[in-house]
Motif scaffolding. Sequence first.
Motif, mmCIF file in Angstrom:
data_model
loop_
_atom_site.group_PDB
_atom_site.id
_atom_site.type_symbol
_atom_site.label_atom_id
_atom_site.label_comp_id
_atom_site.label_asym_id
_atom_site.label_seq_id
_atom_site.Cartn_x
_atom_site.Cartn_y
_atom_site.Cartn_z
ATOM 1 N N SER A 693 0.829 -1.211 0.000
ATOM 2 C CA SER A 693 0.000 0.000 0.000
ATOM 3 C C SER A 693 0.859 1.254 0.000
ATOM 4 C CB SER A 693 -0.915 -0.010 1.234
ATOM 5 O OG SER A 693 -1.747 -1.153 1.224
ATOM 6 N N LEU A 694 1.894 1.256 0.837
ATOM 7 C CA LEU A 694 2.789 2.412 0.865
ATOM 8 C C LEU A 694 3.510 2.580 -0.470
ATOM 9 C CD1 LEU A 694 4.298 1.958 4.442
ATOM 10 C CD2 LEU A 694 2.642 3.677 3.715
ATOM 11 N N GLY A 695 3.814 1.452 -1.120
ATOM 12 C CA GLY A 695 4.451 1.545 -2.426
ATOM 13 C C GLY A 695 3.550 2.212 -3.461
ATOM 14 N N ARG A 696 2.235 1.961 -3.381
ATOM 15 C CA ARG A 696 1.315 2.624 -4.305
ATOM 16 C C ARG A 696 1.281 4.131 -4.065
ATOM 17 N NH1 ARG A 696 -4.438 0.221 -5.242
ATOM 18 N NH2 ARG A 696 -4.231 1.794 -6.884
ATOM 19 N N LEU A 697 1.350 4.515 -2.773
ATOM 20 C CA LEU A 697 1.383 5.949 -2.480
ATOM 21 C C LEU A 697 2.682 6.575 -2.971
ATOM 22 C CD1 LEU A 697 -0.135 6.015 1.126
ATOM 23 C CD2 LEU A 697 -1.251 6.672 -1.010
ATOM 24 N N HIS A 698 3.792 5.875 -2.758
ATOM 25 C CA HIS A 698 5.067 6.429 -3.197
ATOM 26 C C HIS A 698 5.158 6.495 -4.725
ATOM 27 C CE1 HIS A 698 6.888 5.049 0.873
ATOM 28 N NE2 HIS A 698 6.403 6.283 0.950
ATOM 29 N N SER A 699 4.451 5.579 -5.405
ATOM 30 C CA SER A 699 4.496 5.594 -6.870
ATOM 31 C C SER A 699 3.860 6.838 -7.466
ATOM 32 C CB SER A 699 3.799 4.346 -7.418
ATOM 33 O OG SER A 699 2.410 4.366 -7.105
ATOM 34 N N VAL A 700 2.939 7.478 -6.709
ATOM 35 C CA VAL A 700 2.313 8.728 -7.193
ATOM 36 C C VAL A 700 2.960 9.930 -6.506
ATOM 37 C CG1 VAL A 700 0.143 7.611 -7.765
ATOM 38 C CG2 VAL A 700 0.466 8.548 -5.476
ATOM 39 N N HIS A 701 4.143 9.703 -5.878
ATOM 40 C CA HIS A 701 4.913 10.767 -5.231
ATOM 41 C C HIS A 701 4.144 11.411 -4.079
ATOM 42 C CE1 HIS A 701 7.701 10.372 -8.562
ATOM 43 N NE2 HIS A 701 6.693 10.542 -9.414
ATOM 44 N N ALA A 702 3.359 10.585 -3.370
ATOM 45 C CA ALA A 702 2.640 11.093 -2.198
ATOM 46 C C ALA A 702 3.597 11.195 -1.012
ATOM 47 C CB ALA A 702 1.477 10.177 -1.855
ATOM 48 N N HIS A 703 3.374 12.208 -0.194
ATOM 49 C CA HIS A 703 4.188 12.420 1.012
ATOM 50 C C HIS A 703 3.497 11.736 2.186
ATOM 51 C CE1 HIS A 703 5.883 15.329 4.230
ATOM 52 N NE2 HIS A 703 6.511 14.168 4.219
ATOM 53 N N VAL A 704 4.063 10.613 2.652
ATOM 54 C CA VAL A 704 3.495 9.881 3.781
ATOM 55 C C VAL A 704 4.037 10.499 5.065
ATOM 56 C CG1 VAL A 704 3.229 7.643 4.882
ATOM 57 C CG2 VAL A 704 3.351 7.800 2.384
ATOM 58 N N LEU A 705 3.143 11.114 5.833
ATOM 59 C CA LEU A 705 3.568 11.808 7.054
ATOM 60 C C LEU A 705 3.964 10.840 8.156
ATOM 61 C CD1 LEU A 705 0.726 14.470 7.063
ATOM 62 C CD2 LEU A 705 3.065 14.771 6.254
#
Length: 735
Positions: A693-705
């Motif tokens: 799941s975190l990889g999907r967020l990182h793939s769209v360059h999302a900033h995980v706080l």
Amino acid sequence: MLKTSPPALSPLNSGIVTKEQLADEQASLAPPILLQYWQVVLRWKWVIVGIVIFALVVGLVATLLATPQYTATSRIEISREQKKVTNVDGLETQDAGRDLQFYQTQYNLLEARSLAERVVRKLRLSTNDAFFEAHGVNPDEESIFGQKLGQPLSAADRQRREKLAVELLYTHSSITPIRNSALVDISYTSASASLSAQIANAWTEQFIVQSMDRRFASTADARRFLESRLADLRTRLETSERELVNYAAAKGIVALGVSKSADGRTEVDRTLVSSDLEALNSALAQATAARIASESRVRLQNGGTNSDALANATISELRRKRAEVAAEYAKLMVQFEPGYPAARALAEQLTVLDASITREENRVSGSRSTEYREALKREADLKSQVESLKSRMNLQQRDKIQYNIYQREADTNRELYDGLLQRYKEIGVTGVGVNNIAIVDTAKVPEKPSSPKLPLNLALSLLAGLGLAALATFALDQIDEGLRDPTQVNRLLQIPLLGSIPDAEERDALEMLLDPKSALSEAYLSVRSNLAFSTDHGVPRSMMVTSTRPAEGKSTSSLAIATVLGRTGKKVLLIDADMRSPSMHLFTGQPNPMGLSNFLAGENDWKQLVLQTGLKGLNLLPAGPTPPSAAELLSSDRMLILVNQLLQHFDHIVIDSPPILGLADAPLLARAVEGCVFVAEAEGVAVRGIKTSLGRLHSVHAHVLGVVLTKLRSKQAGYGYGYGYGYGYGADKSN
């Protein structure tokens, strides 16, 4: 008047403004390793208890079903023995009779097959059926000729039964040397108490007989030969020693140190002259080193460098004080003129300190020349004495050639004499037929069985059960891939932990959120405080809350974060972006006729869609009617436009996002916010699923706080909070 924010909420005042620093701080709070093991034990306690009980039951049943065994023990003493008494003139090494080798040889002889065969023949065990029955063996099962009752045994059967009896003796006997003594215990175990005692005693008796059979008898010829040789060697030894002493006295050779070489020769290591020369030469080397050092210091002083002044403690202290006064003076000069009273006082101190330093350096430098002259004179005196002793040493070295000849002759005679004398003593003490083995205790018929022992077997079963339980617990703990405690978040996910939320258990999570003093509210207040450290401007103005799957506490966390931000005096808007399963209007008791889906579908006036919740500082933008395709609406730029417009009217925007796996909504929403708060359920989704799941967020360059660990029970964390509220689709409100 400037408005200041509270120190506890200001990232600038806290001094920790980066996500990496926050992660390091959280990692340092990990519980002790023993506490982590205790948590694993509590998590799998019933598995451990079941395995231990099963092992104890198996041990108990095996003990009750086992045949009682009786052990009889006899004890003997083996004295030290010199076997090769006629070994004269050093024909074998002296190590041949060492204690370790001797006793190890005796132990191996006690376990020799030849000794077991002697016992079998002595007690006629090959024809004793009671012996085989005591070991639970039927010797006629493999009879070549089908031996029947009453018929005589054939030669092949007797040989087979004798071999089987020897193997049984080997298997059930034990030789136990008693540590740091010459005593040895001989034990035998069988199902018959009397038979065990009989075999143990027979084993001891046959070992004594076998040992005596191997002895060598000393002869009268050997004694007479040793006596004649000793008389001749005694005369030769006296003559060689007398010549050695007379020559040493005539040449003035005084031996101070004498040693033995590897071949037993006497060597003079030190004489009086060599000892004096060695002492004077050592003193000369020290004097030369002192003179060189003093000369070097004088040259350095003449060259302008004073190393002693640099190493002098008084000068170093004066220089340190001067540096401190100079620093204070420099600070005053930034604000005042040199005429300022405090500045003048410091300037005077600098002058006094400079004068003191100069005087001390002159005093140190004045002692160099005197020290050099004294060192030079001492070196010259020692050189003269060393040269004198060298001449005497050379003369003595020539005399020692003849001295060593006398010494070697005396050593040879002494070695021969001592060797023969030792052999002569051994013959006189040992005598003929002396037995070095004595029976200390004979084996008695045991009254109680030696095995099985119920307490011992239960203890071993308990240890085996604990070992199996440890292996099973380790395997189960490795299979369990969910996040079990807060310390695993940063270590496994490489993302900071924003907070640990306690399990609400049977209580209503919404009621606990409305109570500022509840554990749930306090936990989310800690999350808000950690969010203030996630960016360089404090709490992110726009954020999205998501999770891997439903029912992990994502919607509750969205509401809680927005509520806590509203209590701090901020104007907060909570957006329900989970248009597939909206729940925020149910949590806040608001209608859901229109909402986010209307704006994304083309409605431009978002103000008429925002609702007042009745909570301090909190407004709600509900999800609105369920669209045919939520992902299609979110794929446009209207969500980004909406967030930009809302940020002009609200301090913070919190978006409740759908789960990540299986849906495209969360990655699309991540484009419109400043950061993402990831919610993970304790012992819920496997770590690999969370990483996906975190990889999907990182793939769209999302900033995980960071990560919020929910549904955490106290037994999992060992300290802090647990959490227990989930995300549900349909009519379930626990999402």
